[in-house]
Enzyme design. Structure first.
Site, PDB file in Angstrom:
ATOM      1  N   LEU A 251       9.837  -0.428   3.275  1.00 34.72           N
ATOM      2  CA  LEU A 251      10.336   0.010   1.972  1.00 34.72           C
ATOM      3  C   LEU A 251       9.509  -0.613   0.857  1.00 34.72           C
ATOM      4  O   LEU A 251       9.234   0.028  -0.161  1.00 34.72           O
ATOM      5  CB  LEU A 251      11.811  -0.359   1.808  1.00 34.72           C
ATOM      6  N   TYR A 252       9.109  -1.870   1.033  1.00 40.30           N
ATOM      7  CA  TYR A 252       8.248  -2.519   0.044  1.00 40.30           C
ATOM      8  C   TYR A 252       6.998  -1.691  -0.182  1.00 40.30           C
ATOM      9  O   TYR A 252       6.614  -1.403  -1.330  1.00 40.30           O
ATOM     10  CB  TYR A 252       7.881  -3.928   0.515  1.00 40.30           C
ATOM     11  N   ALA A 253       6.346  -1.279   0.910  1.00 40.81           N
ATOM     12  CA  ALA A 253       5.134  -0.459   0.809  1.00 40.81           C
ATOM     13  C   ALA A 253       5.443   0.867   0.123  1.00 40.81           C
ATOM     14  O   ALA A 253       4.653   1.349  -0.708  1.00 40.81           O
ATOM     15  CB  ALA A 253       4.544  -0.215   2.193  1.00 40.81           C
ATOM     16  N   THR A 255       7.737   1.482  -2.119  1.00 41.08           N
ATOM     17  CA  THR A 255       7.929   1.306  -3.563  1.00 41.08           C
ATOM     18  C   THR A 255       6.598   1.094  -4.272  1.00 41.08           C
ATOM     19  O   THR A 255       6.418   1.527  -5.410  1.00 41.08           O
ATOM     20  CB  THR A 255       8.873   0.130  -3.880  1.00 41.08           C
TER      21      THR A 255
END
Length: 450
Positions: A251-253, A255
């Site tokens: 999810l970090y990637a 965003t």
């Protein structure tokens, strides 16, 4: 014989006066109680208002993974109304060299933000920081960085990217020429525990910043931190800006990839000059405690076991570890070559610059090798557990192609992992005051400035 004096009138007068005094005393007490009650009520209302602003809602305590952001009314637009506060903001952001920049650095209390702020200030640019000092990792480390910046006359405004009135106030006070946007919710694995924090910071916060910037006159040029994580499941090596980035593994990637698309939109519609930088595993002094090199050092010194990941097919996990000084040079180079935004007051006047670059070291190192270097520097044997990499969003391998950054602003990393870790260990044992068996030659040979 004379008759005794008549005292009845005097007695009645004294009784009457006594009565009047009692009545007046009662009225005074009643008035005092009323005043005290009203003052108490007012103080209670002020306290309720203060605690409402300063503390998160009770429902957040049900979420053990909530990242607390230390909001308070002093860091909102209320704080921005003070003459002393405005003076600090202006002083910090005023350049000291001819044609110097006035840069708003978001995430200035963070790892990369602190180093970039110091580098810009050192060369004479004006630097104003913005940070919410959340507790994703130890806030005391962020406060120590803040103290370091303060010694160099760099002021950090305590506030959140999503605080529109505060950002508007800052842009009213300072005509920023540039924004170095480094504030973000970091960490690949933590996104599985607290996904909403990534949306609030990396997407909503970024959009809010762009909304304020697009309306500014003049519009600032913006350099911002993307991530090598956007390459996700890409298998081509080394990673090039031309490779696909539509398969994020976390999810970090996702965003950060969303941020790149949002940047394209604001560039296209509003004429904002935007440069995204894909960082590759940045390390060094004043680093982040959630990074492997940092907590490996801590656990090795404390005699705790460390987990070293292998891929599902028994290959070593490797990272393109990039020393902080090299990344700072890349950030400054991107700022120096950023063209002016072409919009004004929210309206685009012409095509604007839009760029994306890798900032890495170009030489991936297996994590096992990283541990070996730390063992040598700390003079302690690590208790290693070799385990399979869990499916938590991490990727097995990163390798940066930086030829584009080299071509456009001369980016050329010069610090190998052994040299960089030596500097980190020197800082670590000094900062935490650790009496260790660290080799004396380790500290002596890293006498260069950090």
């Amino acid at each position: 014989m004379a008759s005794p004096p008549d005292t009845s009138k005097t007695t009645k007068l004294e009784r009457y006066n006594s009565y009047i005094r009692r009545v007046n005393s009662t009225k005074l007490m009643a008035a005092s109680f009323k005043l005290l009650f009203r003052a108490t009520l007012l103080i209670a209302l002020v306290l309720i208002f203060f605690f409402t602003l300063n503390y998160p809602p009770l429902s957040s305590s049900d979420n053990p993974h909530h990242v607390h952001t230390h909001h308070n009314f002093l860091s909102s637009a209320f704080y921005g109304s003070g003459a002393s506060w405005e003076k600090q903001v202006r002083h910090s952001s005023t350049p000291r060299r001819p044609n110097g920049f006035s840069v708003l650095v978001t995430g200035a209390g963070g790892f990369v933000g602190t180093h970039c702020s110091l580098a810009l200030k050192k060369r004479g640019d004006g630097v104003l920081g913005l940070d919410n000092f959340n507790d994703y990792y130890d806030p005391s480390l962020k406060r120590a960085r803040q103290a370091l910046l303060s010694k160099h006359e760099i002021f950090i405004v305590e506030g959140d990217l999503n605080d529109g009135p505060l950002l508007t106030k800052l842009f009213d006070i300072v005509p920023f020429t540039h924004i170095l946007h480094l504030a973000a919710q970091a960490g690949v694995r933590y996104a599985m525990q607290n996904p909403q924090s990534y949306i609030r910071s990396n997407i909503a916060g970024f959009v809010n910043l762009l909304e304020i910037a697009k309306a500014a006159d003049p519009q600032p040029a913006i350099v911002w931190a993307s991530s090598s994580s956007v390459y996700g499941l890409n298998t081509e090596n080394p990673f090039s800006e031309l490779h696909r980035t539509d398969q994020p593994a976390s999810l970090y990637a996702a965003t950060k990839k969303a941020g790149e698309e949002i940047a394209h939109t604001y560039n296209h519609i509003y004429g904002l000059s935007l440069t995204g930088l894909r960082f590759f595993t940045v390390y060094g002094p004043w680093g982040r405690p959630d990074m492997a090199y940092f907590f490996f050092t801590k656990d090795i010194l404390q005699g705790k076991p460390i987990n070293i990941y292998q891929t599902q097919d028994d290959k070593e996990v490797a990272r393109d570890f990039t020393y902080i000084d090299d990344v700072v040079k890349g950030c400054v180079g991107a700022l120096d070559t950023a063209e002016k935004s072409t919009g004004s007051g929210g309206k685009k006047r012409g095509p604007a610059q839009l760029r994306i670059y890798n900032l890495g070291n170009t030489s991936p190192v297996p994590v096992g090798r990283l541990v070996g270097i730390l063992e040598g520097l700390l003079n302690v044997k690590a208790k290693k557990h070799i385990i399979k990499m869990p499916r938590n969003g991490d990727v097995p391998y990163t390798h940066a192609n930086v030829s584009l950054a080299y071509r456009d602003f001369g980016y050329k990393p010069t610090t190998d992992l052994a040299t960089g870790l030596r500097k980190f260990v020197k800082w670590y044992v000094s900062y935490y005051g650790i009496q260790t068996r660290v080799k004396k030659e380790t500290l002596k040979s890293s006498g260069e400035s950090d």
